[in-house]
Motif scaffolding. Structure first.
Motif, PDB file in Angstrom:
ATOM      1  N   ALA A 727      27.482  53.988  27.548  1.00 29.69           N
ATOM      2  CA  ALA A 727      28.371  54.598  28.536  1.00 29.69           C
ATOM      3  C   ALA A 727      29.001  53.539  29.427  1.00 29.69           C
ATOM      4  O   ALA A 727      30.180  53.648  29.813  1.00 29.69           O
ATOM      5  CB  ALA A 727      27.592  55.611  29.368  1.00 29.69           C
ATOM      6  N   LEU A 731      32.992  52.957  30.143  1.00 26.59           N
ATOM      7  CA  LEU A 731      33.555  53.108  31.480  1.00 26.59           C
ATOM      8  C   LEU A 731      34.222  51.820  31.966  1.00 26.59           C
ATOM      9  O   LEU A 731      35.306  51.861  32.555  1.00 26.59           O
ATOM     10  CB  LEU A 731      32.455  53.529  32.450  1.00 26.59           C
ATOM     11  CG  LEU A 731      31.957  54.970  32.310  1.00 26.59           C
ATOM     12  CD1 LEU A 731      30.799  55.225  33.255  1.00 26.59           C
ATOM     13  CD2 LEU A 731      33.085  55.959  32.567  1.00 26.59           C
ATOM     14  N   LYS A 734      37.435  51.392  30.345  1.00 36.84           N
ATOM     15  CA  LYS A 734      38.413  52.361  30.860  1.00 36.84           C
ATOM     16  C   LYS A 734      39.030  51.898  32.169  1.00 36.84           C
ATOM     17  O   LYS A 734      40.248  52.022  32.370  1.00 36.84           O
ATOM     18  CB  LYS A 734      37.727  53.714  31.038  1.00 36.84           C
ATOM     19  CG  LYS A 734      38.593  54.781  31.706  1.00 36.84           C
ATOM     20  CD  LYS A 734      37.799  56.073  31.883  1.00 36.84           C
ATOM     21  CE  LYS A 734      38.623  57.124  32.637  1.00 36.84           C
ATOM     22  NZ  LYS A 734      37.863  58.385  32.828  1.00 36.84           N
ATOM     23  N   PRO A 843      34.663  55.831  41.033  1.00 34.21           N
ATOM     24  CA  PRO A 843      35.054  56.573  39.818  1.00 34.21           C
ATOM     25  C   PRO A 843      34.594  58.023  39.862  1.00 34.21           C
ATOM     26  O   PRO A 843      33.549  58.353  40.432  1.00 34.21           O
ATOM     27  CB  PRO A 843      34.361  55.791  38.696  1.00 34.21           C
ATOM     28  CG  PRO A 843      34.169  54.419  39.253  1.00 34.21           C
ATOM     29  CD  PRO A 843      33.926  54.602  40.715  1.00 34.21           C
ATOM     30  N   GLU A 844      35.394  58.867  39.266  1.00 34.91           N
ATOM     31  CA  GLU A 844      35.098  60.295  39.278  1.00 34.91           C
ATOM     32  C   GLU A 844      33.804  60.620  38.552  1.00 34.91           C
ATOM     33  O   GLU A 844      33.153  61.616  38.855  1.00 34.91           O
ATOM     34  CB  GLU A 844      36.251  61.064  38.641  1.00 34.91           C
ATOM     35  CG  GLU A 844      36.543  60.648  37.211  1.00 34.91           C
ATOM     36  CD  GLU A 844      37.745  61.375  36.624  1.00 34.91           C
ATOM     37  OE1 GLU A 844      37.983  61.196  35.413  1.00 34.91           O
ATOM     38  OE2 GLU A 844      38.419  62.101  37.367  1.00 34.91           O
ATOM     39  N   GLU A 845      33.395  59.764  37.599  1.00 33.12           N
ATOM     40  CA  GLU A 845      32.133  59.998  36.903  1.00 33.12           C
ATOM     41  C   GLU A 845      30.933  59.873  37.835  1.00 33.12           C
ATOM     42  O   GLU A 845      29.856  60.399  37.530  1.00 33.12           O
ATOM     43  CB  GLU A 845      31.965  59.027  35.737  1.00 33.12           C
ATOM     44  CG  GLU A 845      32.899  59.265  34.559  1.00 33.12           C
ATOM     45  CD  GLU A 845      34.258  58.619  34.765  1.00 33.12           C
ATOM     46  OE1 GLU A 845      35.085  58.686  33.842  1.00 33.12           O
ATOM     47  OE2 GLU A 845      34.493  58.061  35.868  1.00 33.12           O
ATOM     48  N   LEU A 846      31.101  59.158  38.964  1.00 35.15           N
ATOM     49  CA  LEU A 846      30.006  58.968  39.907  1.00 35.15           C
ATOM     50  C   LEU A 846      30.091  59.924  41.094  1.00 35.15           C
ATOM     51  O   LEU A 846      29.315  59.789  42.043  1.00 35.15           O
ATOM     52  CB  LEU A 846      30.005  57.520  40.427  1.00 35.15           C
ATOM     53  CG  LEU A 846      29.880  56.426  39.372  1.00 35.15           C
ATOM     54  CD1 LEU A 846      29.813  55.064  40.038  1.00 35.15           C
ATOM     55  CD2 LEU A 846      28.668  56.656  38.485  1.00 35.15           C
ATOM     56  N   SER A 852      25.989  68.240  36.096  1.00 34.27           N
ATOM     57  CA  SER A 852      25.588  67.243  35.117  1.00 34.27           C
ATOM     58  C   SER A 852      24.669  66.202  35.750  1.00 34.27           C
ATOM     59  O   SER A 852      24.813  65.850  36.926  1.00 34.27           O
ATOM     60  CB  SER A 852      26.829  66.568  34.534  1.00 34.27           C
ATOM     61  OG  SER A 852      26.469  65.489  33.714  1.00 34.27           O
ATOM     62  N   PHE A 854      24.537  63.179  34.624  1.00 31.85           N
ATOM     63  CA  PHE A 854      25.049  61.911  34.136  1.00 31.85           C
ATOM     64  C   PHE A 854      24.855  60.808  35.171  1.00 31.85           C
ATOM     65  O   PHE A 854      24.533  59.665  34.834  1.00 31.85           O
ATOM     66  CB  PHE A 854      26.525  62.052  33.771  1.00 31.85           C
ATOM     67  CG  PHE A 854      27.171  60.772  33.327  1.00 31.85           C
ATOM     68  CD1 PHE A 854      27.002  60.302  32.034  1.00 31.85           C
ATOM     69  CD2 PHE A 854      27.952  60.020  34.202  1.00 31.85           C
ATOM     70  CE1 PHE A 854      27.591  59.118  31.621  1.00 31.85           C
ATOM     71  CE2 PHE A 854      28.538  58.839  33.801  1.00 31.85           C
ATOM     72  CZ  PHE A 854      28.357  58.390  32.503  1.00 31.85           C
ATOM     73  N   ILE A 855      25.054  61.134  36.453  1.00 31.95           N
ATOM     74  CA  ILE A 855      24.923  60.134  37.515  1.00 31.95           C
ATOM     75  C   ILE A 855      23.500  59.583  37.549  1.00 31.95           C
ATOM     76  O   ILE A 855      23.288  58.373  37.692  1.00 31.95           O
ATOM     77  CB  ILE A 855      25.303  60.761  38.869  1.00 31.95           C
ATOM     78  CG1 ILE A 855      26.762  61.226  38.838  1.00 31.95           C
ATOM     79  CG2 ILE A 855      25.088  59.758  39.995  1.00 31.95           C
ATOM     80  CD1 ILE A 855      27.181  61.945  40.104  1.00 31.95           C
TER      81      ILE A 855
END
Length: 951
Positions: A727, A731, A734, A843-846, A852, A854-855
């Protein structure tokens, strides 16, 4: 040195006499010459080509072919590559990895059972070496010894692993073995039986306490990795206790003329000695050192002793070496260069006091009382050398290498005690001898420049049928012989301007036979022909003791007996094997979503037909599911334990194998830290428990591995580690840009940490906990002064000391790895204006937007600290909000405490907040050169090369 093959009518090399002429005429045969050689030879037959495969010349590559032939006849090296493929086949496809696979292919072709080809093309080896070192590109002739150094160094760097210096503490701390007790005593105590190693391995009982006969595992590990261990014909490995005096020769009953290889006593470290790698202990943590099959075979240690002639203080500096380059003495040099009486006098003078040795160098020529006899003797030797030179022995070259030299005039040495430069005496000595001694004879001189160099073609004799005693060249000789036997040599035919390399090697399966390897031509030669060769690099193998040879036979017999018992058990208990297979498939692999996990479970639980003799043979050959299940849950009837194949290679190819290295394969939980049952069974060999206890009693190490059980906690750790790395790769690819991206500031990162991060993220999927190599927290504190933590170091350079990333990549690094402190600038210059942290660019993923996890699974707390244990993470760190707050250091909704007048630094986790306050950058505007990291030099506009892992 250009490459050519001398014509049969060409004159011999200078100063070579008949020997040079014989060698030169052979060069005319070429790679595809006829059988009309200078000596009658026997050609190899197609029925018996094991170890006798030639190598094709790819264009002046005879330097490589000769070196490869000597390496393939180094028994320990070729055996390791053929048996321990699990150590390197799971690695990434780097240039070094391709070199390993090319060597493995070459060794397998040369030593496989059915060798049908007449020669092998080493193109894959050549291409890999050319990628690693551009000097070998093109078609020019190269130096064979430089090729050897390049190959051995790169293989060592790829295969190296960390081993503990203090094995006792490591076993006690990580594997719950009592501190202060040797693994042998712990294993014997756990079994409730006395040690029977002396009886089973053929040892003879000796007087004294057991502590005198057997040293701690720490001493044995150091004895193996750094210094040779001693053995006697009686079969007892005798290691001295710390601070004890060397054991006299008569103590073991062995005479100096014994054929056994007696390793010298480890030299004690003097207070003035400079510590080498892994030689000093640390009270803050376990001391580790790097080791590989290359260091185990070729690594030795020499010590440079400099004695001040004023205060007599001796400074000692050890140095690790993989070969020794020795000079060729001149004919008029004293100290044994003329052989005969001179040789014996030189060996005697090496043991004399410096004053006597100095008098001998000044012209005495002998130890006789009359100075006239020495003068006349020396004059006669000089006159004789004008007309005839019978050469020198390789021991004279070694003696010349170890001979004292005086540092005077401009070469004076600074004495720490006198606090000034004084005249000094310097000499070299061998502190620790390697298993395979490579002696490079310095025949080429470049005093007048590369194109005006010369070759010293003086005759150098060397023992072929007898042994070479290295005992007199030790730093602290103990009077016991340290014997080596010749196993191969590289010969250079020709002059400085051009020549040809060939190799002579002793066949491992036929020790009485010597073969000449001239590219594709392989010929049986006599020992007399080998003795007439002009050596350039000599390979000497340490002679094992009789006890070591007996241990090898005992181990092989026990291993074959255990394999027969396993074969019979699989034939007579097929139902038990199937039941074990089906039960263990659900208990040993709790993480079925690992790589090939579901497929592996289905393989192990699949029903098998009746195990016939052929089916059992296939199971044994390919480590089938029934055999793997048997290894996971061994029946009590077999009473077997496991040792590593690596240690088996050391036992069967070295004079002393060192401690049993089972501890290297165990995770901190005492189980196997790999992620598949196939990988768990591959590195081990089953033997009987009684033999294992005997091995532990004699060599130390451990612990006992009675079942190949995979650790479920380490499987979870591997899964979390691999998922995060994949991942992270995506990222960073990206969000990474060549500029500041959506923000306005540069976030500067330590370049050394970035290099470690690149190696981590580009690495292959980790299959064992030993392969995990997280880069750790960001080490920006290296960019600040040590004495003044709030001040940035001066003269820092872009791309060499630091690089710049954008805000999104920085927040990713902080969440994934942590560390700091943050250095935020409006330009790539580290001394530019400081800016505020751009928290809006996280980042929006964090960001916490859905349910989720994921964080959490990406955080360093979950992967690095909790090792993939979700329950532990929740109990220690809480939920996802805590993870984001801890990694960014800022509350995403509350920014009321930001001060507009002052620059604001991004906060780190609470434990590191105080450290950030200490590292405020100075007001200095000093500019540093903009160099970048992985791209061409940028223009004056601030931009940096992206960190995309694929580049």
């Amino acid at each position: 040195m250009g490459s050519y093959r001398q014509d049969s009518s060409a004159p011999a090399s200078a100063n070579g006499g008949d020997r040079r002429g014989s060698s030169g005429s052979h060069g005319s045969s070429g790679s595809h010459g006829s059988d009309n050689s200078r000596f009658p030879v026997a050609r190899t037959t197609a029925r018996n080509k094991k170890g006798l495969l030639g190598l094709s010349n790819l264009g002046n590559t005879c330097f490589m072919n000769a070196a490869l032939q000597c390496l393939t006849h180094t028994h320990g090296m070729q055996k390791y590559f053929r048996i321990c493929a699990h150590d390197y086949t799971s690695r990434g496809q780097s240039h070094r990895q391709r070199l390993l696979m090319a060597f493995a292919h070459w060794f397998e072709r040369d030593w496989s059972t059915n060798v049908s080809a007449h020669y092998h093309s080493p193109e894959d080896i050549l291409r890999s070496v050319q990628q690693l070192n551009p000097i070998f590109q093109g078609y020019a002739q190269q130096d064979s010894q430089e090729f050897l150094r390049c190959v051995l160094d790169n293989i060592h760097e790829e295969l190296r692993r960390e081993v503990p210096v203090d094995l006792d503490n490591h076993l006690g701390r990580c594997l719950s073995i009592e501190d202060g007790a040797s693994p042998a005593e712990a294993a014997s105590h756990s079994q409730g039986t006395p040690s029977s190693g002396a009886d089973l391995l053929g040892e003879q009982p000796s007087g004294g306490s057991q502590g005198t006969r057997r040293a701690s595992a720490t001493q044995q590990l150091m004895q193996f990795c750094q210094s040779p261990a001693g053995g006697t014909d009686a079969g007892e490995i005798r290691l001295p206790r710390p601070g004890s005096a060397p054991r006299p020769t008569s103590d073991s009953g062995a005479t100096p003329s014994s054929s056994s290889s007696c390793r010298p006593t480890p030299c004690s470290t003097e207070p003035s000695e400079v510590s080498g790698e892994g030689s000093s202990s640390s009270s803050t943590g376990p001391k580790m050192q790097f080791a590989s099959i290359i260091s185990e075979l070729f690594q030795g240690r020499v010590v440079s002793c400099v004695r001040c002639l004023e205060c007599q203080k001796i400074s000692r500096t050890p140095e690790v070496t993989y070969d020794v380059s020795v000079p060729v003495p001149n004919p008029n040099e004293h100290g044994g260069a003329l052989g005969g009486e001179g040789s014996s006098l030189a060996s005697l003078s090496s043991a004399l006091s410096p004053s006597v040795a100095g008098l001998q160098r000044q012209g005495s020529g002998s130890l006789r009382g009359s100075s006239w006899s020495g003068v006349l003797g020396g004059l006669g030797g000089k006159v004789k050398s004008w007309f005839y030179d019978k050469g020198v022995d390789v021991s004279d070259c070694l003696r010349r290498y170890c001979a004292p030299e005086y540092l005077t005039g401009k070469d004076q040495y600074y004495c720490e005690r006198c606090k000034r430069k004084n005249d000094c005496e310097k000499k070299m000595a061998f502190k620790e001898l390697p298993e395979v001694l490579c002696i490079h004879i310095k025949r080429f001189r470049y005093d007048s420049g590369w194109f005006n160099g010369t070759k010293n073609s003086r005759v150098v004799t060397f023992p072929v049928t007898s042994t070479l005693d290295m005992g007199p060249f030790l730093d602290e000789p103990n009077g016991l012989p340290v014997e080596y036997r010749l196993i191969g040599l590289i010969q250079h035919i020709g002059s400085m301007g051009g020549g040809h390399y060939i190799a002579y090697c002793q066949h491992k399966r036929k020790p009485q036979e010597w073969y000449e390897f001239d590219d594709t031509q392989v010929s049986l030669v006599s020992t007399e022909q080998v003795e007439r060769a002009e050596p350039y690099v000599l390979f000497y193998q340490r002679v094992p003791s009789k006890a070591s040879r007996l241990d090898r036979q005992t181990f092989k017999s026990d291993m074959r007996r255990m394999q027969g018992q396993i074969r019979n058990y699989l034939q007579t208990h097929p139902a038990a094997a199937l039941a074990s297979s089906s039960s263990s498939s659900s208990t040993s692999r709790p993480n079925s979503d690992l790589t090939e996990g579901g497929e592996e479970a289905s393989k192990d639980s699949a029903p098998l037909p009746n195990l016939t003799v052929q089916a059992v043979a296939e199971e044994m050959r390919h480590h089938g599911p029934a055999l793997r299940s048997l290894y996971r849950q061994p029946p009590c009837d077999l009473d077997m334990v496991f040792v590593s194949k690596h240690w088996y290679v050391r036992l069967t190819s070295m004079s002393s194998p060192g401690p049993v290295d089972n501890y290297e394969y165990l995770c901190p939980h005492g189980l196997l830290g790999c992620n598949s049952v196939e990988m768990a069974a591959e590195p081990f060999i089953p033997i009987s428990r009684s033999l294992f206890q005997s091995l532990i009693g004699k060599y130390g190490g451990g612990p006992e591995i009675a079942a190949l059980e995979i650790c479920p906690r380490c499987q979870a750790y591997l899964r979390a580690y691999n998922d995060r790395k994949q991942a992270e790769f995506e990222l960073v690819s990206k969000y990474d840009t060549k500029d500041t991206g959506d923000g306005e500031a540069w976030y500067l990162v330590d370049a050394l940490w970035v290099n470690n991060w690149k190696r981590y993220v580009k690495g292959e999927v980790a299959c064992d906990v030993r392969d995990i190599c997280s880069p750790g927290p960001i080490t920006n504190d290296r960019l600040f002064e040590k004495d003044t933590p709030s001040k940035i170091r001066s003269r820092l350079r872009l791309r060499l000391d630091y690089i710049g990333v954008n805000a999104r990549v920085w927040w990713l690094f902080m969440h994934l790895h942590g560390g700091g402190p943050a250095i935020i600038r409006d330009d790539l210059e580290i001394y530019a204006e400081e800016l505020r942290p751009e928290t809006q660019l996280i980042p929006e993923e964090l960001r916490i937007s859905d349910g989720s996890d994921f964080i959490v699974r990406m955080s360093r707390q979950y992967v690095d600290e909790c090792q993939g244990d979700l329950q532990l993470y929740q109990s220690v760190f809480g939920g996802r909000e805590a993870a984001v707050a801890a990694d960014t250091g800022l509350a995403l909704e509350d920014k009321s405490q930001e001060v507009a007048d002052e620059p604001v630094r991004p906060s780190l986790p609470s434990s590191e907040t105080s450290a950030v306050a200490k590292h405020l950058p100075p007001e200095s505007k000093t500019k540093a050169p903009k160099l970048g990291l992985d791209a061409e030099e940028e223009s004056s506009s601030a931009s940096a090369e992206p960190l995309q892992p694929g580049i």
